[in-house]
Write an enzyme that holds these catalytic residues in place. Sequence first.
Site, short mmCIF file in Angstrom:
data_model
loop_
_atom_site.label_atom_id
_atom_site.label_comp_id
_atom_site.label_asym_id
_atom_site.label_seq_id
_atom_site.Cartn_x
_atom_site.Cartn_y
_atom_site.Cartn_z
N GLY A 50 9.19 47.70 64.55
CA GLY A 50 7.97 48.95 64.20
C GLY A 50 7.72 48.87 66.02
N LYS B 104 24.94 39.35 53.70
CA LYS B 104 23.47 39.42 53.26
C LYS B 104 23.65 38.64 51.74
CE LYS B 104 20.60 41.81 54.83
NZ LYS B 104 20.40 42.04 56.83
#
Length: 423
Positions: free
Chosen positions: A230, A113
């Site tokens: 979402g 990351k």
Amino acid sequence: MTQTEVVLEEKVNLFQQVQRQIDQAASIMQLEPGIHSILREPMREIRVSLPLKTDDGRLRLFEGFRVQYNDARGPTKGGIRFHPDETIDTVRALAAWMTWKCAIMDLPYGGAKGGIICNPKEMSSRELEALSRTYIDKIYDFLGPEKDIPAPDVYTTPQIMAWMMDEYSKLRGCYCPGVITGKPISLGGSLGRDDATARGGVYVVREAARWLKMELSGARVAVQGYGNAGSFAAVLLGKELGAKIVAVSDSRGGIYNPQGLDPTAVLQYKKKTGSVVDFGGAEFVSNKEILELDVDILIPAALEDQITGENADRIKARVVAELANGPTTPEADKLLHEKGVFVIPDFLCNAGGVTVSYFEWVQNISGYSWPGETVKQRLDARMTTAFEQVLSLFKEYEVDLRMAAYILAIKRVSEVMQLRGWI
Ligand code: NAD
């Protein structure tokens, strides 16, 4: 839970949470202590200082990180975040989760990351481009299609990936699309990357419902966080599985209509007004309340640490599908498991994004692009297989699904470390 336990929980940072999860899995598996100690620390951390000439002529210094957690299974893979609250511990935690995610999806990657502490909302396009290029200048020796392959994450975009790919290609003196994924389609990006995270999550929700013998048609769903993950999830759950989206939220608050919302109309409304709040025919709910609504499926798709020891008791959903990274604390996990809530852990539920990133890398290095339908079918096959494999350990060890996913990931990573003669 006692007051002391609640206070203790608040003090644990995201990476300490990850280490606690690894410790728990290691103890269940009776993992050899030496392997355990390797797996609970990152393999390599890079910290860089990034000078930037701003548009108003000032010279500012930014701080950036890249954490390569474990590369036993292949080159490391993981996104780059641009965020004012970025910390090395968050980057470490996310790099660890990428390692487990790639392992359970059986992708030939380790985990990594990256992040830069900055606020892209306050920066011009020229400043963002300059900062992105400087970041690559500082770390390019550690990157490459066979070393470490970044991707977009919070507040980084396909355009930023294009600048980074260009900078890397210039420094290497070659055209090198395979160094980074999440690029624009015309620059080697893959079809199906935009909704891949949500789509992968929808496939595992479908498999979970099959196992739980739960009817999905008309199932009531609440989604916290109406962004990329979402909003696509809400649309797909409605369109492809017939679920009823009753509540959604964003950083300004949420909306609730027990009769159901039209996810596409809500998305258009958010694009126009900047928020889902005040969408017609729905009542306001706060981001705390949305988690506790009487629904069948709850999808945290915003931030970490949303379901905690404090509110886990009030969660009514039967299934929690974690599209966000780290939305549930270890204390909450325990309480939810005791209550019989089926939690689909983040690094399984949101693995669709990295899986289609892998497809992008395969297409780049083979120089051959796939139709969108092929991407969807192959994503479905990989998500379904991973779910079945995690479920099988869930039954064997009688643990929750997160622990089962950890056990699978740790088995796979340790096996290749052994085969390569590292341990
Ligand atoms: P995004 O920025 O597109 O969307 C985030 C949404 O959350 C926005 O609508 C924002 O308004 C909302 N939000 C912010 N603060 C909130 C709060 N306090 N309460 C409720 N909503 C709030 O980001 P995204 O790409 O959709 O990522 C969301 C989560 O999913 C993150 O945890 C991310 O790490 C994870 N994730 C995303 C991907 C991907 O491919 N997009 C892949 C894996 C994991």
